[in-house]
Design a protein around this motif. Structure first.
Motif, PDB file in Angstrom:
ATOM      1  N   LEU A 234      11.666  -3.722   2.695  1.00  0.00           N
ATOM      2  CA  LEU A 234      11.295  -2.382   3.132  1.00  0.00           C
ATOM      3  C   LEU A 234      11.790  -1.296   2.185  1.00  0.00           C
ATOM      4  CD1 LEU A 234      11.701  -2.635   7.013  1.00  0.00           C
ATOM      5  CD2 LEU A 234       9.716  -3.147   5.572  1.00  0.00           C
ATOM      6  N   VAL A 235      13.006  -1.420   1.696  1.00  0.00           N
ATOM      7  CA  VAL A 235      13.533  -0.411   0.768  1.00  0.00           C
ATOM      8  C   VAL A 235      13.157  -0.757  -0.673  1.00  0.00           C
ATOM      9  CG1 VAL A 235      15.588   0.805  -0.044  1.00  0.00           C
ATOM     10  CG2 VAL A 235      15.445   0.043   2.342  1.00  0.00           C
ATOM     11  N   GLY A 236      13.356  -2.016  -1.063  1.00  0.00           N
ATOM     12  CA  GLY A 236      13.040  -2.416  -2.432  1.00  0.00           C
ATOM     13  C   GLY A 236      11.578  -2.242  -2.769  1.00  0.00           C
ATOM     14  N   TYR A 237      10.689  -2.710  -1.890  1.00  0.00           N
ATOM     15  CA  TYR A 237       9.258  -2.544  -2.125  1.00  0.00           C
ATOM     16  C   TYR A 237       8.905  -1.064  -2.295  1.00  0.00           C
ATOM     17  CZ  TYR A 237       7.706  -7.330  -0.809  1.00  0.00           C
ATOM     18  OH  TYR A 237       7.444  -8.677  -0.749  1.00  0.00           O
ATOM     19  N   THR A 238       9.425  -0.230  -1.398  1.00  0.00           N
ATOM     20  CA  THR A 238       9.088   1.190  -1.446  1.00  0.00           C
ATOM     21  C   THR A 238       9.622   1.849  -2.705  1.00  0.00           C
ATOM     22  OG1 THR A 238       9.162   1.250   0.978  1.00  0.00           O
ATOM     23  CG2 THR A 238       9.146   3.359  -0.158  1.00  0.00           C
ATOM     24  N   GLU A 239      10.801   1.427  -3.144  1.00  0.00           N
ATOM     25  CA  GLU A 239      11.358   1.994  -4.377  1.00  0.00           C
ATOM     26  C   GLU A 239      10.543   1.593  -5.601  1.00  0.00           C
ATOM     27  OE1 GLU A 239      13.731   3.996  -7.152  1.00  0.00           O
ATOM     28  OE2 GLU A 239      13.296   4.293  -5.028  1.00  0.00           O
ATOM     29  N   VAL A 240      10.000   0.383  -5.591  1.00  0.00           N
ATOM     30  CA  VAL A 240       9.097  -0.014  -6.675  1.00  0.00           C
ATOM     31  C   VAL A 240       7.886   0.912  -6.710  1.00  0.00           C
ATOM     32  CG1 VAL A 240       7.505  -1.801  -7.484  1.00  0.00           C
ATOM     33  CG2 VAL A 240       9.798  -2.437  -6.748  1.00  0.00           C
ATOM     34  N   VAL A 241       7.301   1.162  -5.549  1.00  0.00           N
ATOM     35  CA  VAL A 241       6.139   2.049  -5.486  1.00  0.00           C
ATOM     36  C   VAL A 241       6.519   3.462  -5.931  1.00  0.00           C
ATOM     37  CG1 VAL A 241       4.365   3.037  -3.993  1.00  0.00           C
ATOM     38  CG2 VAL A 241       5.095   0.669  -3.656  1.00  0.00           C
ATOM     39  N   HIS A 242       7.667   3.945  -5.474  1.00  0.00           N
ATOM     40  CA  HIS A 242       8.157   5.266  -5.890  1.00  0.00           C
ATOM     41  C   HIS A 242       8.256   5.346  -7.407  1.00  0.00           C
ATOM     42  CE1 HIS A 242      10.840   8.703  -6.372  1.00  0.00           C
ATOM     43  NE2 HIS A 242      11.670   7.926  -7.035  1.00  0.00           N
ATOM     44  N   THR A 243       8.722   4.271  -8.025  1.00  0.00           N
ATOM     45  CA  THR A 243       8.915   4.254  -9.474  1.00  0.00           C
ATOM     46  C   THR A 243       7.601   4.166 -10.233  1.00  0.00           C
ATOM     47  OG1 THR A 243      11.089   3.197  -9.221  1.00  0.00           O
ATOM     48  CG2 THR A 243      10.020   2.998 -11.372  1.00  0.00           C
ATOM     49  N   LEU A 244       6.685   3.324  -9.765  1.00  0.00           N
ATOM     50  CA  LEU A 244       5.486   3.025 -10.544  1.00  0.00           C
ATOM     51  C   LEU A 244       4.247   3.839 -10.160  1.00  0.00           C
ATOM     52  CD1 LEU A 244       5.727  -0.863 -10.884  1.00  0.00           C
ATOM     53  CD2 LEU A 244       6.423   0.897 -12.522  1.00  0.00           C
ATOM     54  N   ALA A 245       4.216   4.434  -8.987  1.00  0.00           N
ATOM     55  CA  ALA A 245       3.023   5.183  -8.562  1.00  0.00           C
ATOM     56  C   ALA A 245       2.606   6.263  -9.566  1.00  0.00           C
ATOM     57  CB  ALA A 245       3.240   5.793  -7.178  1.00  0.00           C
ATOM     58  N   PRO A 246       3.540   7.003 -10.168  1.00  0.00           N
ATOM     59  CA  PRO A 246       3.125   8.017 -11.143  1.00  0.00           C
ATOM     60  C   PRO A 246       2.461   7.416 -12.381  1.00  0.00           C
ATOM     61  CG  PRO A 246       5.338   8.477 -10.344  1.00  0.00           C
ATOM     62  CD  PRO A 246       4.989   7.088  -9.882  1.00  0.00           C
ATOM     63  N   ARG A 247       2.583   6.107 -12.556  1.00  0.00           N
ATOM     64  CA  ARG A 247       1.998   5.462 -13.737  1.00  0.00           C
ATOM     65  C   ARG A 247       0.684   4.752 -13.404  1.00  0.00           C
ATOM     66  NH1 ARG A 247       7.825   2.702 -15.345  1.00  0.00           N
ATOM     67  NH2 ARG A 247       9.033   4.472 -14.512  1.00  0.00           N
ATOM     68  N   MET A 248       0.186   4.968 -12.196  1.00  0.00           N
ATOM     69  CA  MET A 248      -1.081   4.386 -11.781  1.00  0.00           C
ATOM     70  C   MET A 248      -2.181   5.430 -11.869  1.00  0.00           C
ATOM     71  SD  MET A 248       0.126   2.075  -8.471  1.00  0.00           S
ATOM     72  CE  MET A 248      -1.305   0.975  -8.553  1.00  0.00           C
ATOM     73  N   PRO A 249      -3.304   5.129 -12.524  1.00  0.00           N
ATOM     74  CA  PRO A 249      -4.404   6.098 -12.590  1.00  0.00           C
ATOM     75  C   PRO A 249      -4.859   6.491 -11.184  1.00  0.00           C
ATOM     76  CG  PRO A 249      -4.758   4.296 -14.142  1.00  0.00           C
ATOM     77  CD  PRO A 249      -3.590   3.907 -13.297  1.00  0.00           C
ATOM     78  N   PRO A 250      -5.072   7.764 -10.920  1.00  0.00           N
ATOM     79  CA  PRO A 250      -5.428   8.229  -9.571  1.00  0.00           C
ATOM     80  C   PRO A 250      -6.898   8.013  -9.242  1.00  0.00           C
ATOM     81  CG  PRO A 250      -5.279  10.089 -11.055  1.00  0.00           C
ATOM     82  CD  PRO A 250      -4.886   8.888 -11.859  1.00  0.00           C
ATOM     83  N   THR A 251      -7.284   6.751  -9.100  1.00  0.00           N
ATOM     84  CA  THR A 251      -8.656   6.407  -8.734  1.00  0.00           C
ATOM     85  C   THR A 251      -8.609   5.256  -7.729  1.00  0.00           C
ATOM     86  OG1 THR A 251      -9.058   4.608 -10.330  1.00  0.00           O
ATOM     87  CG2 THR A 251      -9.304   6.870 -11.133  1.00  0.00           C
ATOM     88  N   ALA A 252      -9.738   4.994  -7.072  1.00  0.00           N
ATOM     89  CA  ALA A 252      -9.824   3.895  -6.109  1.00  0.00           C
ATOM     90  C   ALA A 252      -9.818   2.533  -6.787  1.00  0.00           C
ATOM     91  CB  ALA A 252     -11.079   4.045  -5.252  1.00  0.00           C
ATOM     92  N   GLU A 253      -9.928   2.510  -8.110  1.00  0.00           N
ATOM     93  CA  GLU A 253      -9.828   1.249  -8.838  1.00  0.00           C
ATOM     94  C   GLU A 253      -8.371   0.799  -8.941  1.00  0.00           C
ATOM     95  OE1 GLU A 253     -12.571  -0.318  -9.633  1.00  0.00           O
ATOM     96  OE2 GLU A 253     -13.738   1.380  -8.887  1.00  0.00           O
ATOM     97  N   SER A 254      -7.449   1.721  -8.786  1.00  0.00           N
ATOM     98  CA  SER A 254      -6.025   1.386  -8.772  1.00  0.00           C
ATOM     99  C   SER A 254      -5.645   0.918  -7.377  1.00  0.00           C
ATOM    100  CB  SER A 254      -5.178   2.605  -9.149  1.00  0.00           C
ATOM    101  OG  SER A 254      -5.503   3.064 -10.442  1.00  0.00           O
ATOM    102  N   ALA A 255      -4.804  -0.103  -7.304  1.00  0.00           N
ATOM    103  CA  ALA A 255      -4.489  -0.644  -5.970  1.00  0.00           C
ATOM    104  C   ALA A 255      -3.185  -1.399  -5.986  1.00  0.00           C
ATOM    105  CB  ALA A 255      -5.618  -1.570  -5.507  1.00  0.00           C
ATOM    106  N   LEU A 256      -2.595  -1.497  -4.815  1.00  0.00           N
ATOM    107  CA  LEU A 256      -1.420  -2.344  -4.660  1.00  0.00           C
ATOM    108  C   LEU A 256      -1.565  -3.184  -3.403  1.00  0.00           C
ATOM    109  CD1 LEU A 256       1.035  -1.084  -2.524  1.00  0.00           C
ATOM    110  CD2 LEU A 256       0.769   0.740  -4.184  1.00  0.00           C
ATOM    111  N   VAL A 257      -0.967  -4.358  -3.454  1.00  0.00           N
ATOM    112  CA  VAL A 257      -0.977  -5.297  -2.328  1.00  0.00           C
ATOM    113  C   VAL A 257       0.464  -5.651  -1.990  1.00  0.00           C
ATOM    114  CG1 VAL A 257      -1.580  -7.620  -1.561  1.00  0.00           C
ATOM    115  CG2 VAL A 257      -3.256  -6.250  -2.797  1.00  0.00           C
ATOM    116  N   ILE A 258       0.776  -5.545  -0.706  1.00  0.00           N
ATOM    117  CA  ILE A 258       2.110  -5.845  -0.201  1.00  0.00           C
ATOM    118  C   ILE A 258       2.054  -7.136   0.599  1.00  0.00           C
ATOM    119  CG2 ILE A 258       4.018  -4.989   1.210  1.00  0.00           C
ATOM    120  CD1 ILE A 258       2.858  -2.160   0.796  1.00  0.00           C
TER     121      ILE A 258
END
Length: 227
Positions: free
Chosen positions: A95-119
């Motif tokens: 719950l914390v580790g996963y969210t921190e990964v997203v916090h770290t990497l989200a700014p490096r993901m292109p802001p389009t629907a082609e970008s995605a993450l799976v949990i």
């Protein structure tokens, strides 16, 4: 995240074989490097249960199109014999580790629907068993995580995959045949999920731009079947 063994490795291997630029992580630096070299990927040592170290560990990752959070820890915990340290480890990792990964990497993901993450969650949230006190709770928490991240990260898509019993995974493959047969008998399809089934499901969630905010069970109906 969590790509040095099991389903995480199977997915990393499939994507590397397809020609994608893959970065995989694992707790052990030597293993992460060795496994990554074997499949043609890049390996990074990262412990999801130590969230303060996640940002620095991922500093060299410049762009992310698809992110898969598959790291897991085995925790067999009951209320009667509650192990607080074990519970804290799993809760922090997922719950914390996963969210921190997203916090770290989200700014490096292109802001389009082609970008995605799976949990990765799991069907213990629907069919808890003795010892699943923390596992079931955390996997149910993944559903809430998907909803809030999908809202916050839009148009980047966020989905979860919830495997049931994956019969050929390292954890289950060595179980006695009668144990696996018992679970198989509870499945309407008459078969257990395989690692390649889960890999295919993750691929679907990542590549289909119309799928967002979904909890996808990959269990042949085991989670809802009355059998």
């Amino acid at each position: 995240m969590g790509g040095t063994a099991g389903i995480g490795l199977a997915f990393a291997r499939a994507r590397a074989a397809r020609g994608d630029e893959v970065v995989l992580t694992g707790r052990d630096a030597h293993r992460a490097g060795t496994v990554a070299k074997e499949i043609g990927a890049r390996g990074i040592a990262l412990d999801l249960s130590r969230p303060q170290e996640i940002g620095p560990a991922l500093a060299g990752v410049e762009r992310v199109d698809h992110l898969v959070l598959a790291g897991v820890a085995r925790d067999r915990n009951t209320v009667a014999g509650y192990d607080v340290e074990s519970a804290l480890h799993l809760v922090t990792l997922k719950l914390v580790g996963y969210t921190e990964v997203v916090h770290t990497l989200a700014p490096r993901m292109p802001p389009t629907a082609e970008s995605a993450l799976v949990i990765f969650g799991g069907q213990a949230k629907e069919r808890p068993y003795e010892g699943a006190t923390t596992v079931a709770t955390v996997n149910a928490g993944v559903t809430g995580m998907v909803r809030t991240l999908a809202a916050e990260l839009a148009p980047v898509r966020v989905n979860a995959v919830h495997p049931g019993i994956v019969g050929d995974s390292p954890y289950w493959a060595d179980k006695p045949a009668e144990v696996l047969e018992g679970y198989r008998a509870q499945t309407p399809t008459g078969r257990l999920a395989r690692m390649r089934d889960v890999v295919d499901a993750v691929d679907l969630l990542l590549r289909n731009p119309a799928v967002n905010g979904v909890d996808l069970a990959v269990d042949g109906g085991w989670g809802w079947s009355p059998r």
